[in-house]
Design a protein around this motif. Structure first.
Motif, PDB file in Angstrom:
ATOM      1  N   VAL A  87      -7.743   5.614   9.403  1.00 31.35           N
ATOM      2  CA  VAL A  87      -6.842   5.329   8.284  1.00 31.35           C
ATOM      3  C   VAL A  87      -6.845   3.833   7.989  1.00 31.35           C
ATOM      4  CG1 VAL A  87      -4.421   5.275   7.549  1.00 31.35           C
ATOM      5  CG2 VAL A  87      -5.366   7.334   8.609  1.00 31.35           C
ATOM      6  N   GLY A 135      -4.864  10.297   3.958  1.00 34.91           N
ATOM      7  CA  GLY A 135      -5.902  10.098   4.970  1.00 34.91           C
ATOM      8  C   GLY A 135      -5.639  10.924   6.215  1.00 34.91           C
ATOM      9  N   HIS A 160     -10.673   2.795   6.748  1.00 30.99           N
ATOM     10  CA  HIS A 160     -11.180   3.293   5.470  1.00 30.99           C
ATOM     11  C   HIS A 160     -10.139   3.284   4.342  1.00 30.99           C
ATOM     12  CE1 HIS A 160     -14.910   4.523   7.354  1.00 30.99           C
ATOM     13  NE2 HIS A 160     -14.236   5.186   8.283  1.00 30.99           N
ATOM     14  N   VAL A 161      -8.864   3.160   4.686  1.00 31.50           N
ATOM     15  CA  VAL A 161      -7.825   3.208   3.663  1.00 31.50           C
ATOM     16  C   VAL A 161      -7.110   1.867   3.514  1.00 31.50           C
ATOM     17  CG1 VAL A 161      -5.689   4.322   2.906  1.00 31.50           C
ATOM     18  CG2 VAL A 161      -7.469   5.674   4.045  1.00 31.50           C
ATOM     19  N   LEU A 162      -6.610   1.332   4.633  1.00 30.28           N
ATOM     20  CA  LEU A 162      -5.784   0.129   4.557  1.00 30.28           C
ATOM     21  C   LEU A 162      -6.603  -1.153   4.444  1.00 30.28           C
ATOM     22  CD1 LEU A 162      -2.966   0.964   7.140  1.00 30.28           C
ATOM     23  CD2 LEU A 162      -3.108   1.509   4.710  1.00 30.28           C
ATOM     24  N   LEU A 215      -1.176   7.095   0.291  1.00 28.37           N
ATOM     25  CA  LEU A 215      -2.568   6.904   0.696  1.00 28.37           C
ATOM     26  C   LEU A 215      -2.737   7.132   2.197  1.00 28.37           C
ATOM     27  CD1 LEU A 215      -3.632   3.731  -1.361  1.00 28.37           C
ATOM     28  CD2 LEU A 215      -4.279   6.109  -1.753  1.00 28.37           C
ATOM     29  N   ARG A 216      -1.787   6.660   2.971  1.00 27.48           N
ATOM     30  CA  ARG A 216      -1.861   6.861   4.416  1.00 27.48           C
ATOM     31  C   ARG A 216      -1.746   8.348   4.754  1.00 27.48           C
ATOM     32  NH1 ARG A 216       1.057   1.640   7.018  1.00 27.48           N
ATOM     33  NH2 ARG A 216       1.227   0.349   5.159  1.00 27.48           N
ATOM     34  N   GLN A 268      -7.901  -2.156   1.055  1.00 22.23           N
ATOM     35  CA  GLN A 268      -6.828  -2.596   0.165  1.00 22.23           C
ATOM     36  C   GLN A 268      -6.408  -4.038   0.441  1.00 22.23           C
ATOM     37  OE1 GLN A 268      -5.483  -0.589  -2.278  1.00 22.23           O
ATOM     38  NE2 GLN A 268      -6.995   0.954  -1.723  1.00 22.23           N
ATOM     39  N   ILE A 294       0.855  -1.196   0.000  1.00 17.34           N
ATOM     40  CA  ILE A 294       0.000   0.000   0.000  1.00 17.34           C
ATOM     41  C   ILE A 294       0.890   1.245   0.000  1.00 17.34           C
ATOM     42  CG2 ILE A 294      -1.763   1.279   1.279  1.00 17.34           C
ATOM     43  CD1 ILE A 294      -2.668  -1.376   2.487  1.00 17.34           C
TER      44      ILE A 294
END
Length: 299
Positions: free
Chosen positions: A211, A201, A214-216, A197-198, A219, A193
């Motif tokens: 984070v 966020g 909703h982000v990691l 992206l982190r 994925q 990842i």
């Protein structure tokens, strides 16, 4: 048409040996197994050709599925698979999350977690058979002796000799052995990842938990699906670990693969083949939807 044949010629020649081998030793043997499963070949005499076998179609399957012993094996298989999957996914994910921080000595811990994978199920089963010894009180060994030494006698139990949930004790060594593999899958997912992206966020005001949520985590969905398929189909076919711990096969820890072995050992070739076909169908129900979904995504 001629040019197309010429273009396909060399690739087909290269693939031909593999196609022949797969056709004979995979699909050919699957067909032979199914053909044996619909006969009345239930004894050594028929296996040696003394008595002719006749086709009984799906009678062996209906008899097996109505049998209380085989139903018990199927229930054991479901219990083993569910606990095995949950245990490896949770532990593997937590280990990967901790190593992703990163921490000092990451290489050492990663090696420690992955080491059990290098041990065969038979070898680890021999050790875990001693660790899960059911003897309690005087003469206790393994985990029961450890609990006795630290004053936790109430945790002593019969382990895989437990009449009701003996199969769940087998999940302990199975989880220990494959959690490191799941950790490696999730750790590869974390490292794949992009840091951007982190950071994006966090810049939007998301907390560390948000984070991850909703982000990691989204994925990592393909990684989790792959882990489910790989570990799931391995658990459905489990045999060597169970036999090395509870040999001779106990009623408490029987699964379809053990039933197949026992049927084959008693020259009940038709039922052994039928159990093999049932296992193949169960594994196919897990793997085929995954392959279809993957193929659609690639298109």
């Amino acid at each position: 048409m001629t040019q197309r044949i010429r273009r396909l010629g060399p690739p087909l020649l290269l693939l031909a040996p593999s196609l022949v081998l797969v056709g004979v030793f995979v699909y050919g043997l699957i067909g032979a197994n199914f053909a044996k499963s619909v006969t009345d070949d239930h004894s050594a005499a028929t296996a040696n050709g003394v008595e002719p076998t006749s086709v009984v179609w799906f009678q062996n399957y209906t008899t097996l599925l109505k049998s209380e012993e085989f139903q018990h094996s199927l229930i054991n298989l479901v219990l083993f698979t569910v606990v095995f999957l949950l245990g490896t996914l949770v532990i593997g994910f937590v280990w990967a999350w901790l190593l992703d921080k990163p921490i000092r000595g990451e290489g050492f811990f990663r090696s420690v977690y992955l080491f059990p994978m290098a041990v065969s199920f038979i070898a680890s089963g021999v050790v875990w058979r001693w660790l899960l010894n059911s003897t309690q009180g005087e003469g206790a060994s393994g985990l029961n002796r450890l609990f006795q030494m630290v004053g936790l006698d109430f945790l002593q139990n019969n382990w895989w000799n437990n009449v009701t949930f003996g199969i769940l004790a087998i999940t302990i060594p199975a989880i220990w052995q494959l959690s490191g593999y799941v950790m490696a899958l999730f750790l590869a997912g974390f490292r794949g990842i992009p840091d951007e992206l982190r950071e994006a966020g966090r810049m939007d005001g998301a907390s560390e938990w948000q984070v991850y949520r909703h982000v990691l985590f989204p994925q990592l969905t393909p990684i989790m699906l792959s882990a489910l398929i790989i570990i799931g189909h391995m658990s459905l076919k489990s045999f060597d670990l169970i036999m090395s711990i509870s040999k001779p096969a106990n009623y408490q820890t029987k699964v379809p693969a053990v039933d197949m072995y026992l049927a084959k050992s008693s020259f009940d070739y038709a039922n052994a083949a039928a159990i093999g076909t049932i296992l193949l169908v169960i594994v196919a129900l897990v793997i085929v939807p995954y392959l279809v979904k993957t193929n659609r995504q690639e298109k």
